[in-house]
Write an enzyme that holds these catalytic residues in place. Structure first.
Site, mmCIF file in Angstrom:
data_model
loop_
_atom_site.group_PDB
_atom_site.id
_atom_site.type_symbol
_atom_site.label_atom_id
_atom_site.label_comp_id
_atom_site.label_asym_id
_atom_site.label_seq_id
_atom_site.Cartn_x
_atom_site.Cartn_y
_atom_site.Cartn_z
ATOM 1 N N HIS A 215 -2.328 -5.288 1.462
ATOM 2 C CA HIS A 215 -3.401 -6.144 1.355
ATOM 3 C C HIS A 215 -2.852 -7.660 1.000
ATOM 4 O O HIS A 215 -1.908 -7.758 0.277
ATOM 5 C CB HIS A 215 -4.225 -5.543 0.218
ATOM 6 C CG HIS A 215 -5.072 -6.670 -0.087
ATOM 7 N ND1 HIS A 215 -6.287 -6.802 0.269
ATOM 8 C CD2 HIS A 215 -5.137 -7.458 -1.147
ATOM 9 C CE1 HIS A 215 -7.005 -7.834 -0.111
ATOM 10 N NE2 HIS A 215 -6.451 -8.325 -0.990
ATOM 11 N N ASN B 189 -2.092 0.232 6.664
ATOM 12 C CA ASN B 189 -1.537 -1.067 7.129
ATOM 13 C C ASN B 189 -0.733 -2.143 6.383
ATOM 14 O O ASN B 189 -0.795 -3.122 6.495
ATOM 15 C CB ASN B 189 -2.440 -1.912 8.046
ATOM 16 C CG ASN B 189 -3.808 -1.948 6.795
ATOM 17 O OD1 ASN B 189 -3.464 -1.854 5.748
ATOM 18 N ND2 ASN B 189 -4.641 -2.822 7.300
ATOM 19 N N LYS C 259 0.888 -1.181 -0.060
ATOM 20 C CA LYS C 259 0.016 0.106 -0.181
ATOM 21 C C LYS C 259 0.825 1.354 -0.013
ATOM 22 O O LYS C 259 2.020 1.204 0.387
ATOM 23 C CB LYS C 259 -0.787 -0.012 1.086
ATOM 24 C CG LYS C 259 -1.826 -1.181 1.096
ATOM 25 C CD LYS C 259 -2.959 -1.213 2.336
ATOM 26 C CE LYS C 259 -3.759 -2.212 2.422
ATOM 27 N NZ LYS C 259 -4.963 -2.203 3.329
ATOM 28 N N TYR D 147 -12.304 -3.453 -2.969
ATOM 29 C CA TYR D 147 -13.109 -3.466 -1.558
ATOM 30 C C TYR D 147 -14.542 -3.185 -1.553
ATOM 31 O O TYR D 147 -15.077 -2.704 -0.413
ATOM 32 C CB TYR D 147 -12.305 -1.899 -1.081
ATOM 33 C CG TYR D 147 -10.904 -2.328 -0.633
ATOM 34 C CD1 TYR D 147 -10.487 -3.047 0.267
ATOM 35 C CD2 TYR D 147 -9.928 -1.402 -1.324
ATOM 36 C CE1 TYR D 147 -9.202 -3.254 0.656
ATOM 37 C CE2 TYR D 147 -8.509 -1.412 -0.994
ATOM 38 C CZ TYR D 147 -8.012 -2.461 0.001
ATOM 39 O OH TYR D 147 -6.943 -2.572 0.619
ATOM 40 N N GLU E 34 -8.675 -12.245 -7.113
ATOM 41 C CA GLU E 34 -7.734 -11.086 -6.947
ATOM 42 C C GLU E 34 -6.612 -11.295 -8.078
ATOM 43 O O GLU E 34 -6.268 -10.376 -8.437
ATOM 44 C CB GLU E 34 -7.398 -11.075 -5.602
ATOM 45 C CG GLU E 34 -8.657 -10.544 -4.760
ATOM 46 C CD GLU E 34 -8.263 -10.129 -3.405
ATOM 47 O OE1 GLU E 34 -9.083 -9.721 -2.554
ATOM 48 O OE2 GLU E 34 -7.145 -10.665 -2.739
HETATM 49 P P1 ADP Z 1 -7.771 -6.702 5.749
HETATM 50 O O1 ADP Z 1 -6.926 -5.897 4.937
HETATM 51 O O2 ADP Z 1 -7.072 -7.140 7.017
HETATM 52 O O3 ADP Z 1 -8.384 -8.113 4.995
HETATM 53 P P2 ADP Z 1 -10.359 -5.915 5.620
HETATM 54 O O4 ADP Z 1 -10.852 -6.581 4.537
HETATM 55 O O5 ADP Z 1 -11.440 -5.927 6.648
HETATM 56 O O6 ADP Z 1 -9.244 -6.034 6.411
HETATM 57 O O7 ADP Z 1 -10.436 -4.453 5.253
HETATM 58 C C1 ADP Z 1 -9.931 -3.714 4.188
HETATM 59 C C2 ADP Z 1 -9.030 -2.584 4.187
HETATM 60 O O8 ADP Z 1 -10.098 -1.495 4.722
HETATM 61 C C3 ADP Z 1 -8.232 -2.748 5.446
HETATM 62 O O9 ADP Z 1 -7.043 -3.291 5.151
HETATM 63 C C4 ADP Z 1 -8.037 -1.244 5.770
HETATM 64 O O10 ADP Z 1 -7.039 -0.418 4.902
HETATM 65 C C5 ADP Z 1 -9.178 -0.803 5.562
HETATM 66 N N1 ADP Z 1 -10.343 -0.665 6.845
HETATM 67 C C6 ADP Z 1 -10.625 -1.521 7.395
HETATM 68 N N2 ADP Z 1 -11.336 -1.336 8.788
HETATM 69 C C7 ADP Z 1 -11.229 0.006 8.417
HETATM 70 C C8 ADP Z 1 -11.739 1.107 9.487
HETATM 71 N N3 ADP Z 1 -12.584 0.912 10.569
HETATM 72 N N4 ADP Z 1 -11.378 2.504 9.194
HETATM 73 C C9 ADP Z 1 -10.531 2.615 8.229
HETATM 74 N N5 ADP Z 1 -10.129 1.960 7.142
HETATM 75 C C10 ADP Z 1 -10.478 0.457 7.473
#
Ligand code: ADP
Length: 139
Positions: A115, A112, A9, A49, A126
């Site tokens: 992905h 974070n 990212k 997303y 994907e």
């Molecule tokens: P992951 O990436 O760990 O699989 P998710 O699929 O739940 O997590 O969410 C996709 C992405 O959306 C996350 O990696 C993060 O960048 C963003 N995200 C998830 N929850 C939040 C939140 N509460 N606030 C802001 N961004 C979020």
């Protein structure tokens, strides 16, 4: 052997720690099957997303994910999906276990590091979303 899709990212790009993250995957035994830099537009982000597109924070994700190009990769190992997700840690970097990539390099729940596909089925979709057949290599 399984494949999984990784998107390094914008925080990894801006923070210049892509190499460190990729090193960890290589050290864990992953093979790189495909790798390219991509600027993600609203259309592909909305598709990628879709599971969070109706959340109030979605516009922030879109803004963040398009703030720089990302480094998209397909990496392969035995049990690749679970292995990468274990290495990354939970979504919220502040809650990620010590030693995980998100604990080491992540900022918060949105910013974070990377992905990574969350199941074998998702990974298959994907990989096709981000890579053409000829962009993936056997060697
Ligand atoms: P992951 O990436 O760990 O699989 P998710 O699929 O739940 O997590 O969410 C996709 C992405 O959306 C996350 O990696 C993060 O960048 C963003 N995200 C998830 N929850 C939040 C939140 N509460 N606030 C802001 N961004 C979020």
């Amino acid at each position: 052997m399984d494949r999984t899709l990784i998107l390094l990212k914008p925080d990894s790009i801006k923070g210049k720690f892509c190499g460190k993250v990729i090193s960890r995957f290589e050290e864990a035994g992953f093979l790189i099957r495909g790798c390219k830099m991509m600027k993600l537009d609203a259309k592909i982000l909305r598709e990628h997303y879709a599971h969070v597109a109706d959340k109030p924070f979605y516009p922030e994700i879109e803004k963040f994910m398009s703030s720089t190009p990302v480094l998209a990769m397909v990496i392969e190992a035995e049990n690749a999906v679970d292995k990468v997700r274990d290495m990354l840690g939970v979504t919220d970097s502040k809650k990620a276990a010590a030693g995980t990539l998100r604990a080491m390099f992540g900022t918060d729940v949105m910013v974070n590091v990377a992905h990574a596909s969350d199941s074998k089925e998702t990974a298959a979709k994907e990989v096709v979303r981000f890579f053409k057949k000829e962009e993936l290599f056997e060697y």
